[in-house]
Design a protein around this motif. Structure first.
Motif, PDB file in Angstrom:
ATOM      1  N   ASP A  42      63.839   2.587  58.464  1.00  0.00           N
ATOM      2  CA  ASP A  42      62.617   2.701  59.259  1.00  0.00           C
ATOM      3  C   ASP A  42      62.700   1.905  60.561  1.00  0.00           C
ATOM      4  O   ASP A  42      61.816   2.018  61.408  1.00  0.00           O
ATOM      5  CB  ASP A  42      61.423   2.222  58.432  1.00  0.00           C
ATOM      6  N   GLU A  44      63.715   0.820  64.241  1.00  0.00           N
ATOM      7  CA  GLU A  44      64.138   1.460  65.491  1.00  0.00           C
ATOM      8  C   GLU A  44      65.125   0.566  66.242  1.00  0.00           C
ATOM      9  O   GLU A  44      66.032   1.053  66.910  1.00  0.00           O
ATOM     10  CB  GLU A  44      62.923   1.741  66.379  1.00  0.00           C
ATOM     11  N   LYS A  63      66.160   5.801  61.505  1.00  0.00           N
ATOM     12  CA  LYS A  63      65.485   5.967  62.791  1.00  0.00           C
ATOM     13  C   LYS A  63      66.072   5.049  63.870  1.00  0.00           C
ATOM     14  O   LYS A  63      65.546   4.983  64.981  1.00  0.00           O
ATOM     15  CB  LYS A  63      63.994   5.653  62.646  1.00  0.00           C
ATOM     16  N   LYS A  65      67.789   3.282  66.843  1.00  0.00           N
ATOM     17  CA  LYS A  65      68.186   3.725  68.179  1.00  0.00           C
ATOM     18  C   LYS A  65      69.016   2.677  68.936  1.00  0.00           C
ATOM     19  O   LYS A  65      69.718   3.022  69.884  1.00  0.00           O
ATOM     20  CB  LYS A  65      66.932   4.066  69.004  1.00  0.00           C
TER      21      LYS A  65
END
Length: 317
Positions: A42, A44, A63, A65
């Motif tokens: 979860d 980022e 998720k 990035k």
């Protein structure tokens, strides 16, 4: 709410700075072993890296990035897989410039003033003033891998009155390096050095770069210092050069195998100084690493490209 997960300790002040820059993000500071798959997937943004999170980071449900690595070296990370997932990676390059430069000169000065032998003699309660003593002024230092650390090392070397020679892939000049060579000119550069300092990262091109041919290119009176990566050196070739007298000494902070086995011949060699991969250690590490992250975080939340220490996956650094 998007999440930032930090797997390194952050002070309350550092945490508040992150929240001030990214108020729309939830910040979780924890240990890698305490993370659940759902928390990792979860996230980022992740501050730090651990093998314990790798499977979840690379999962289809992740998720993630952006990863801010806590180290300068990223060779132990799954770079190919991270690139395929489109995850941006930044490292902590620049954190180490001061401590590693000081570590380099601790080793160089020890050889110059025979401190390594004096310390061994002290342990044996032996008074012995024999040996050759010299000075750094007028000597040439060859820095292989001129990045932020190499540039800082060159600046300090000039303060000692040394001539500075550098080697870098691009051949781009540096304000503190008097003569810069490209990697394909490495042997020519090595031949000029009284002190050779290896600060190279580990890549396919640098693995085993310092082999018999490289040590043969050095002066018999040269000292070799390695604070880059152990795997860039063929250890047996270096030992043979040290034993044959075709290399005067070696200051080593990194090794092909870590920890170094207790029966390894390097332990008993008088012309070798060894430290256990600690050249970059400093009580200011976290402070500097977070400063890098905060600068990038400001850009990230503003929709701008990350500005510092972005890893080029094609180069592995």
């Amino acid at each position: 709410m998007p999440k930032i997960v930090a797997i390194h300790d952050l002070t309350s002040e550092q945490q508040q700075k992150i929240k001030d820059i990214a108020p729309d993000y939830e910040l979780l500071v924890t240990k890698a072993k305490e993370l659940t798959p759902s928390i990792v997937q979860d996230a980022e943004i992740m501050i730090g890296w651990s093998r314990f999170v790798q499977e979840d980071v690379l999962s289809a449900d992740s998720k993630l990035k952006w990863i801010q690595a806590w180290s300068a070296g990223v060779d132990k990370m799954p770079l190919k897989e991270l690139e395929e997932k489109g995850i941006q990676l930044t490292n902590a390059s620049g954190v180490h410039s001061v401590p590693i430069t000081e570590h380099i000169f601790a080793m160089i000065l020890a050889f110059t003033r025979n401190l390594h032998l004096a310390i061994r003699q002290q342990s044996n309660s032996k008074w012995d003033t024999s040996g050759t003593f010299t000075e750094l002024a007028g000597k040439t230092i060859v820095i292989v891998g001129v990045g932020q650390i190499g540039s800082h090392t060159a600046r300090v070397a000039q303060a000692f009155g040394m001539r500075t020679v550098g080697v870098r892939h691009s051949g781009k000049s540096d304000p503190y390096v008097e003569a810069m060579y490209k990697v394909d000119q490495l042997d020519e550069a090595l031949a000029k050095g009284d002190y050779i300092v290896n600060i190279l990262p580990l890549t396919d091109d640098t693995r085993g770069l310092f082999n018999e041919a490289r040590f043969s290119a050095m002066k018999d009176s040269a000292f070799f210092v390695n604070v880059g990566r152990g795997q860039t050196v063929v250890t047996n070739d270096m030992i043979q050069a040290l034993q044959a007298g075709s290399l005067a000494g070696a200051g080593l902070d990194v090794f092909e195998e870590e920890p170094l086995p207790s029966d390894h011949p390097l332990w008993s060699m008088d012309n070798v100084i060894m430290t256990p991969h600690m050249a970059g250690d400093t009580d200011r590490y976290g402070e500097r690493a977070v400063d890098i992250f905060l600068e990038n975080l400001q850009n990230y939340v503003s929709g701008k490209p990350l500005s510092r220490n972005v890893i080029d996956y094609s180069k592995s650094y």
